[in-house]
Design an enzyme around this catalytic site. Structure first.
Site: not given
Lengths: 612, 612
Positions: B485, B489
Site C-alpha cells: 500500500e 501511494k
C-alpha cells in the site's frame, strides 16, 4: 545431465580423468566415480558429492593405469549416493559403464533380467543397461561392440555411454543418442568426454560422435559403426573455441545456454511420462498419492521467487482442470504464520535446488500440522525431495545461471502433468481435452524452438530499450504470473526496476507511472482474455507508454496498435506460459548483456538460497 | 459527513441555499434536500443524486421565501434515496431538521417513540432526533430551544443540526457536537453552514459554534446557550481563507486533509459497534449472516488496488483469529476465470466507492455460483452495497483525494471487526484476547493522532528523497500488505516507481536492485517477525541501500542500523497496519508535493473506476 570423461593411451589416466571431471561439474555434481584398470583388474571408486570428494577418496587408493573413465552425476534415477554413482559394474563385473541420459524402458529390461536371476545394487537405469549388454555379450557369443549394438537397438531413451572391458585394457566402447559425446584424437591416445573441455589441452583434433553411432577404440585404433552395423568414417575437426565457451556449449553465458536448452529440458521433464499417441500419462513419484491429491479439498503451493511464479501458474491450471481450490504462498510468509492446514489438505513445495531454506522450513511446519507434502524439485535427492511424501522431479538438468529459466518451464510442465493426473482421476476433465492437452504438451518443445529462432528480433528490441530505467510487465490469467516472471528476470540481471501486474489492475494505481518514457511489455496472446487485454493496451497507449506486445502468430491487429511485437506460435491457453515466457527471458538477457552486466552471477544474488 | 446550509434574512433563500450546497458537495453528494417557508407553510423538497438534480426538481415548484435550509447527504443510516434525504419533518410536521453526524443511540430513542405511537417514514437517525425534539417540545411546554437542549442531553453521538419551526419564519435553531457548524453574521441576516464556503461571498464575519452549544436566531437576533443552559457570548471573527482552502479544512490538498482525518474516520468506522468497556461489539449489517460467516470453510476476498491491499491484511486477521482459510483475489482476475465456489463459501467484496466495475462483475459471478456475498463499502446504497447479501459500511466519510487513505484504514477496521465477530461466534478467540483487541481498537485513533504529530519529521525525510527514481517497500506478515500500500501511494501521486515485497522474498531476486541509490522503506515494528526483518535490513545495508525504517517507539537498536527512522506507538500486532500505514501515506504525499505533482488529481487516474 551428467559429465563423462574417458582416456586410453600412454598417460596416467586417473589425474587426467579427475581434472576432466572438474571441468564438467557444471553438468552435475551430486556424486562422482571413476573406473581404472591395470594389472589389478577393473576397479571402480565412487563417492557422493563433488569431484573433490572423490579425489580425496582416491588419494589413499591404488589408482595407477593408462586407461580409465569417470563420471560426475546429476541424478535422474535414484538419489545421489555412493551406490547410485557411476561407473556401474555389470552383473559379472566384466564391464563397467558410465552413462549420461535416461533409459526410458529400463524397467522392462530390468524385469527380464530379474527373471534370469540378476540382482542389482543400485536404483539406476544405467546399471540395468550395463547388465543388459553383458548378458547379450555372454549369450550371443559376438564381440563386445556387437553386444552394445544389439542392446542399444532395444533401448528407448537418450544416452551417451562409455564401457570398459576387464578383458582388454586397450578397449573403450562408446555410443550416443541424444546426449553429447566428443572423442579427442591424440598421438597414440584417445580422449572421450561430454564436451571438449577436458580434451583441448591435450589435442585440438576432435570427432563429434553422431546419434546412433558406436565408437570402438581397441589397440590404438578407432572405428565407428552405426546401430545398423554400417562402418562410417568419422570426421575429425579442429576445436577452436575457448575452454569456457565450450563449457557453455558455444553460448556467451550459461543463462543463454539454458534458455536455448528449453526445447530439450521441457521434453526431458515429460520424458517417459507422457504418451500422447495413446492418450496416457503417468507420474511415477505420485502413484501412491494420486487418489489423495484428486480427493483434496484444498492445495497450498509454497515457493520463493521463480518457483513461486510457477506456483501461480499452477494455481490457474489446477483450479481450471481439477477444480481444486489452490492458494499460493510465499514460503517465507507461510512459515512465520500459524497457517491453517486441515486433514486432506495437500501442500506442494516447489524449489529448483531443493535446498531453499524458507521452503524447507515451510514444509516442516506444514508436516507438523499433518499435511501431505508433494515436492517439485530439480535436484534429485535434495533436502526438500527427501522431506516430502511424494513428488515429481523436473529433470531439467543442472541450472548454473543464477536467473532461473529452464527450471521454470520444467516446473510448469511437471505441475501441469500433476494437474492433468488429478483431473483425470477426479473426472473433471473430458477425455478429449485430456488427449488434446497431452498432444499439445508434446508440441511445446517445437514451439519453444520456434520462439528461440526469433532471438535476433528480440535483440533488436532489447537494444532500443537498453537504457530504460523502468519497465512494466502486464498479463492476464495464466499470463499474469508470466508477467511477474518476466519482470523478475529483468530485475535480477539488468538491475532495471521492472514490475509485473495483472493488466486490469493497472488502472487502480500503477497507470500513473505511464508516460512516454515507460516501456510496457504486454503478453497479449490470442486467448479468452485477448479482447480485454487489447483494451488495457489502449489505456497504456493513450498515456503514450511504449508497448512491446507478445502476440500470437498471425495477429494482424496488434502490430498496428503497439510499438513492437514478438510473435509466438498458437498454444492452447492452459499451456501458454511455457511458450510466452521464452521471449521475456531473452529480452531480459539481451538488455542485461547490452548494459554490460554479469549475467550469470548478478550482484547480490545466490543461486540457491539456503539461508532464510 | 454531510453538508449543511441555512439562511434567514431578507434575500431569497432558495437560490442562496442551493449555491451553498454545491460548494459543500465535496462533503457528500448522494442526495440533497431543502426546506423553505413562506405563507404556504414549511415545505420540504428532496431528491436522490447531486444538488443539480434537486435544483432541477425545484425549477417547477414554489420556492419563494426568505428562510430556508438545505442538506447534501453522505449516507450513514439508510440508503441514499428521496425518502432518506434530509430535511426530515418531525412527526406532527411542526419542525424540519437537517443533520450531519451519527446519533449512536437512535435505536433506543426510536423504540420509545414507537411505543408512543410514532411512525417513521425514513430509516434515518435524523428523523428520530427530529421527532424526539418535537415530542419533548409538545409535552414539556417550554420553548423550542429548551426542547432541543433537553433532547440533546439524551443524545449519544456526533451532530451538527439545524431546525426550522413552522410557527416562526424568523427562527433557526442550531447545535453542534463533533461536527462543524459556522454561523455567518450579516446585516439583518444570518447564514449557517458546515464550513464557511457558502457564506464568505456575503459576509466575512463568522462564529464557529463550539461543541455543546445551541445557537438560536429569532427576530433577527442571535443567542447562544450551552447544553447546560448557560448563555455565552459568541466570538465573531473574520474569515481570511481562500474558498478552496476552506473546503479543504485549511489543508493544501484533500488527500492531506483525509490523512489527518483518520483519527476521526477510524473512530467513525467503530462508532456504535465497539464497546470496549463491556467487552462487546456488534455489526448491524452482519447480524443475520454471522453464523454463516463463522461456519464458512473458506472466504474469498475480492477487491482492486487499495481495497485489495485491505483484503490482504484481512486475510492474516481472519486466518489468525477465526481460523478460516482466506484467499484474496484481484477482482479483474477472478471474474475472468471459472472460480471455484462451493456451498458455504463466503465472498467479501471491498470497494470504497461501491461502484468499482470489476468488483461488481466479480460479485455477480460469485452470486451466480451460489456464494454468500458480504460487502465492505464506504458509499451507502452504492451498487455493490445493494448487490451484496450483507455487509458493513466503513463510514469514513467521502473521500475526494484520488489516492485512497482514510478509506483504507476504515476498511481494515471494519474487516477486523468482522473477523473478531466471526472468531467470537466460532469460539476461536479467548475472551481475554477479544477484550484486549477491542480495547486496543479504541486506542487506535489516539495512536494515529500521535503519528500525525510527527508529520514534520516525515517531511524532512521526504525532502531528502524527493528526486529518488525508485523505491522498495518491505514488510513481513501483516505489514507486507502495508508495504504494498505504501508503494502504491507513492506510485499513484509521485509517479516514482515503487514496489512492495515481503521482506524475505527480496533475496530471491529483487535484491539485485539494491545499491547506494535505492531507498528502501522497511516496516520493522516490534512484533513476532522483528528479528527476522532486522536480518533483512542488514541484507539491504550490506548492499549499501538507504533504509527508512518504521519502528516501534523506544526501539533503540534500529536507529543505529538504518539511515532514518519514523516511530509509531506500540500497537497489538493484529492491528498494526492501521498505524504503520500512516507514515507511508505522509511520505508519499510529501514527496509528491515536493515534486510538484497534482496530488489530488494524479495523471491517468480516476477516483472510482467504473469501467473494467
Amino acid at each position: 545431465m551428467c559429465g563423462i570423461v574417458a582416456y586410453v593411451g600412454h598417460r596416467e589416466a586417473c589425474p587426467l580423468v579427475l581434472k576432466g571431471l572438474k571441468r564438467l561439474e557444471y553438468r552435475g555434481y551430486d556424486s562422482a566415480g571413476i573406473a581404472l584398470m591395470n594389472g589389478h583388474g577393473l576397479r571402480v571408486y565412487k563417492k557422493k558429492g563433488k569431484v573433490a570428494a572423490l579425489e580425496q577418496e582416491l588419494a589413499a587408493r591404488e589408482s595407477s593405469g593408462t586407461i580409465g573413465m569417470g563420471h560426475t552425476r546429476w541424478a535422474t534415477h535414484g538419489e545421489p549416493n555412493d551406490v547410485n554413482a557411476h561407473p556401474h559394474y555389470s552383473f559379472h563385473r566384466k564391464l563397467a559403464i558410465i552413462h549420461n541420459g535416461i533409459i526410458e524402458n529400463y524397467a522392462a529390461i530390468k524385469q527380464a533380467l530379474l527373471k534370469k536371476g540378476h540382482t542389482f545394487t543400485s536404483e539406476t537405469d544405467t546399471e540395468v543397461l550395463g547388465q543388459f549388454i553383458e548378458d547379450i555379450w555372454e549369450n550371443n557369443g559376438g564381440s563386445l561392440e556387437d553386444a552394445v549394438r544389439l542392446a542399444l537397438q532395444e533401448v528407448v531413451g537418450a544416452y551417451a555411454i562409455v564401457i570398459m572391458n576387464e578383458a582388454d585394457p586397450t578397449q573403450l566402447v562408446a555410443a550416443r543418442k541424444g546426449s553429447p559425446l566428443v572423442i579427442g584424437v591424440g598421438e597414440g591416445e584417445f580422449f572421450m568426454a561430454s564436451d571438449a573441455t577436458p580434451i583441448v589441452e591435450y589435442t585440438k583434433d576432435v570427432i563429434y560422435l553422431n546419434d546412433y553411432e558406436i565408437a570402438v577404440i581397441k589397440n590404438g585404433l578407432l572405428t565407428v559403426v552405426t546401430l545398423d552395423n554400417t562402418t562410417t568414417t568419422p570426421y575429425v575437426q579442429k576445436v577452436e573455441l575457448e575452454l569456457e565457451a565450450i563449457e557453455k556449449g558455444g553460448f556467451d553465458h550459461f543463462m543463454l545456454k539454458e534458455i536455448f536448452e528449453q526445447p530439450r529440458s521441457i521434453a526431458d521433464s515429460m520424458r517417459g511420462r507422457v504418451q500422447a499417441d495413446s492418450g496416457t500419462m503417468q507420474l511415477g513419484g505420485l502413484r501412491d498419492y494420486l487418489d489423495k491429491l484428486a480427493a483434496s479439498e484444498r492445495i497450498v503451493i509454497i515457493g520463493c521467487g521463480t518457483s513461486w511464479h510457477a506456483g501461480l501458474v499452477a494455481e490457474y491450471i489446477f483450479e481450471e482442470l481439477a477444480r481444486i481450490p489452490v492458494e499460493v504462498e510465499y514460503a517465507s510468509e507461510f512459515r512465520y504464520r500459524n497457517p491453517i492446514i486441515k486433514e486432506g489438505d495437500i501442500v506442494i513445495a516447489i524449489s529448483q535446488s531443493g535446498e531453499t531454506a524458507d521452503t524447507l522450513a515451510a514444509i516442516e511446519l506444514a508436516k507438523s500440522k499433518g499435511a501431505t507434502i508433494f515436492g517439485v524439485c530439480n535436484v534429485v535427492g535434495s533436502s526438500i525431495a527427501r522431506a516430502t511424501d511424494a513428488g515429481a522431479y523436473t529433470h531439467a538438468g543442472p541450472e548454473i545461471g543464477v536467473a532461473s529459466t529452464k527450471a521454470f518451464t520444467a516446473q510448469v510442465t511437471v505441475l501441469t502433468l500433476m494437474a492433468l493426473a488429478a483431473a483425470k482421476r477426479k473426472g473433471t476433465i473430458s477425455e478429449s481435452l485430456f488427449r488434446l492437452l497431452l498432444a499439445e504438451l508434446e508440441s511445446i518443445p517445437a514451439k519453444v524452438e520456434k520462439v528461440l529462432q526469433a532471438a535476433d528480433k528480440i535483440k533488436e528490441i532489447a537494444y532500443i530499450f537498453t537504457y530504460a530505467r523502468n519497465f512494466i510487465y502486464l498479463g492476464r490469467g495464466l499470463n499474469f504470473p508470466v508477467a511477474l516472471e518476466g519482470a523478475l528476470k529483468l530485475k535480477e540481471i539488468s538491475y532495471i526496476h521492472a514490475e509485473g501486474y495483472p493488466a486490469a489492475e493497472m488502472k487502480h494505481g500503477p497507470i500513473a507511472l505511464i508516460d512516454e518514457d515507460m516501456p510496457v511489455v504486454v503478453i497479449a496472446t490470442k486467448d479468452s482474455s485477448y479482447e480485454k487485454i487489447v483494451s488495457n493496451i489502449q489505456e497504456v497507449k493513450a498515456r503514450k507508454g511504449r508497448v512491446i506486445a507478445i502476440t500470437t502468430e498471425g495477429d494482424t491487429h496488434l502490430p498496428s496498435l503497439v510499438d513492437f511485437t514478438i510473435e509466438i506460435p498458437k498454444v492452447h491457453e492452459v499451456l501458454v506460459p511455457l511458450v510466452s515466457v521464452i521471449p521475456l527471458q531473452l529480452l531480459a538477457y539481451d538488455i542485461a548483456v547490452m548494459r554490460g552486466r554479469n549475467v550469470d552471477q548478478p550482484r547480490n544474488l545466490a543461486k540457491s538460497v539456503t539461508v532464510e
